[in-house]
Enzyme design. Structure first.
Site, short mmCIF file in Angstrom:
data_model
loop_
_atom_site.label_atom_id
_atom_site.label_comp_id
_atom_site.label_asym_id
_atom_site.label_seq_id
_atom_site.Cartn_x
_atom_site.Cartn_y
_atom_site.Cartn_z
N THR A 1 13.56 4.57 11.04
CA THR A 1 14.67 3.57 11.17
C THR A 1 14.38 2.08 10.55
OG1 THR A 1 15.40 4.33 13.27
CG2 THR A 1 15.96 1.97 13.00
N GLN B 1 0.87 -8.95 -6.42
CA GLN B 1 0.26 -10.28 -6.45
C GLN B 1 1.15 -11.08 -7.64
OE1 GLN B 1 -1.96 -12.18 -5.23
NE2 GLN B 1 -2.66 -10.55 -3.98
N CYS C 1 -9.80 -6.74 1.82
CA CYS C 1 -9.79 -5.43 2.14
C CYS C 1 -11.23 -4.93 2.01
CB CYS C 1 -9.03 -4.50 1.21
SG CYS C 1 -7.39 -4.94 1.25
N SER D 1 0.73 -1.20 -0.24
CA SER D 1 -0.12 0.09 -0.06
C SER D 1 0.71 1.13 -0.17
CB SER D 1 -0.79 -0.02 1.30
OG SER D 1 -1.80 -1.21 1.22
C1 LIG Z 1 -1.92 -7.18 -0.98
C2 LIG Z 1 -2.13 -6.02 -2.00
C3 LIG Z 1 -1.61 -4.70 -1.87
C4 LIG Z 1 -1.63 -4.40 -0.39
O1 LIG Z 1 -0.49 -4.82 0.17
P1 LIG Z 1 0.21 -4.69 1.52
O2 LIG Z 1 1.53 -5.05 1.81
O3 LIG Z 1 -0.76 -5.33 2.39
O4 LIG Z 1 -0.05 -2.92 1.95
C5 LIG Z 1 -1.74 -3.89 -2.96
N1 LIG Z 1 -1.91 -4.43 -4.21
C6 LIG Z 1 -2.28 -5.73 -4.37
C7 LIG Z 1 -2.54 -5.99 -5.79
C8 LIG Z 1 -2.34 -6.50 -3.22
O5 LIG Z 1 -2.52 -7.74 -3.52
#
Ligand SMILES: *Cc1c(COP(=O)(O)O)cnc(C)c1O
Length: 395
Positions: A237, A179, A324, A71
């Site tokens: 950090t 992914q 989500c 994210s």
């Molecule tokens: C899981 C996912 C995210 C978010 O990653 P996090 O490390 O959980 O913040 C963003 N994009 C895609 C396509 C995801 O599958």
């Protein structure tokens, strides 16, 4: 018995990743910004992790910035490219309707800052063509952001083709490869990718760590004010154990990518074949051009949430879409984007298998889903109306 079939939400950490982390928690716990040798051990570990990840992506280590996950990497990539564009009077961004919310919500924020966003339609097969991107380009386009593989339906986008279109037009190209990393080949140079997001917990690494690749010369703006860590691109950090675990997990995944993909694809196709026998069911996304572990179906006449609860009773961890969005009663924006009507989009099931999934588990999954769908339909008034012809079947 517990069957974990939600690897798109997160994965189990590998022993290799855990083993790579322990020394930096128990022994070399120094701060990499400290000048003494003990701190410098931690710095070396961080740089080694960066080099290992760079080798998997085909980039230079200095082109990688560690983040708190996918994210944050998505946010930083898009905001940085938009700020660069805005300074040159370029305020148009192209993306797709089925991106992860880390991308879509960042674009919403930019819309409020007077950026214009074009969200490309996704074809029913769940794939966006490079030609669509070319047609949407404008003289004031500063960024194209298209995900590598979709997190709900697993479809793989023609990233290399889109990269070529963008490079030719002189427009920055970002891809959310969260992914894809560790599951599909990535070569940022050959694929003309300028910005790419990664997250360790999607390939058997730890949660809370990811990385952003930014091609040399693409300036990143920092989201967090503070120290000069990560060459001023990410204050705070550094999380050395997490970086080491991420690097070990990615190196492992890349080393075994072909054999893992081949094995998982066979199991995936068996699962798809088994679930396709359920009447009035439809596979979401192209049958072949999808992640090795992704299976996503819509079943007519049932509620996805009820199906998940029944499967949970049978020890199965599954999802109706992305982790989500579940919890909200809105149907998945991804399924709507590929043209599934609301009634059907509500009855979706995502099963994402992985390296640990066995043939026995696939057989159990098929039988459990068949039974659960049949049961839910037997008590559903919606299904009764469909069967009596009061309302027409859509699928
Ligand atoms: C899981 C996912 C995210 C978010 O990653 P996090 O490390 O959980 O913040 C963003 N994009 C895609 C396509 C995801 O599958």
């Amino acid at each position: 018995m517990m069957i974990y079939a939600d690897n798109a939400a997160t994965t189990k950490m590998s022993r290799t990743a855990i083993a790579a982390m322990l020394p930096y928690m128990e022994e070399s716990y120094g701060n990499p910004s400290s000048l003494y040798a003990f701190g410098q051990q931690a710095r070396e570990a961080l740089e080694e992790a960066r080099s290992r990840i760079a080798a998997c992506l085909g980039c230079e280590p200095r082109e990688l910035t560690f983040t708190s996950g996918g994210s944050e990497a998505d946010n930083q990539a898009i905001l940085s490219a938009a700020h660069l564009g805005g300074r040159q009077g370029k305020r148009h961004i192209i993306s797709t309707a089925f991106e992860h919310h880390a991308v879509l919500h960042t674009l919403d924020r930019l819309k409020k800052e007077d950026f214009q966003i074009t969200l490309l339609d996704v074809h029913e097969d769940g794939i966006v063509a490079a030609e669509q991107v070319r047609r949407a380009l404008r003289p004031d386009t500063c960024l194209v952001t298209v995900m590598y593989a979709n997190n709900e339906i697993g479809t793989i986008q023609p990233v290399g083709g889109i990269g070529a279109v963008c490079r030719e037009a002189g427009v920055l190209f970002h891809t959310d490869a969260v992914q894809a990393a560790g599951h599909l080949p990535i070569d940022v140079t050959a694929q003309n990718i300028d910005l790419l997001s990664l997250s360790a917990h999607k390939f058997h690494g730890p949660k809370g760590v990811g990385a952003l690749y930014a091609r040399h010369g693409v300036a990143l703006s920092s989201l967090i004010e503070g120290g000069a860590q990560e060459r001023g691109r990410r204050a705070g950090t550094e999380n050395i154990p997490a970086a080491a675990g991420m690097a070990a997990a990615l190196a492992d995944a890349c080393e075994h990518l072909k054999e893992n993909a081949a094995r998982t694809t066979v199991l995936r196709d068996r699962l798809i074949a088994g679930l396709s026998k359920i009447p009035h069911a439809v596979l979401n996304g192209d049958a072949k051009n999808r992640l090795p572990g992704n299976v996503n179906f819509c079943f007519e006449g049932i509620e996805g949430e009820s199906l998940l609860l029944l499967l949970d009773d049978k020890g199965i961890c599954a999802s109706s879409g992305s982790a989500c969005t579940s919890g909200s009663l809105d149907p998945s924006h991804v399924l709507l984007a590929i043209g599934r009507p609301h009634e059907i989009a509500h009855g979706s099931l995502r099963l994402t298998i992985g390296e640990e999934t066995t043939e026995e588990e696939i057989n159990y999954l098929i039988a459990a889903v068949q039974d659960a769908v049949a049961y839910l339909r037997s008590i559903s008034p919606v299904w009764r109306d469909l069967e009596r012809g009061k309302t027409p079947h859509i699928i």
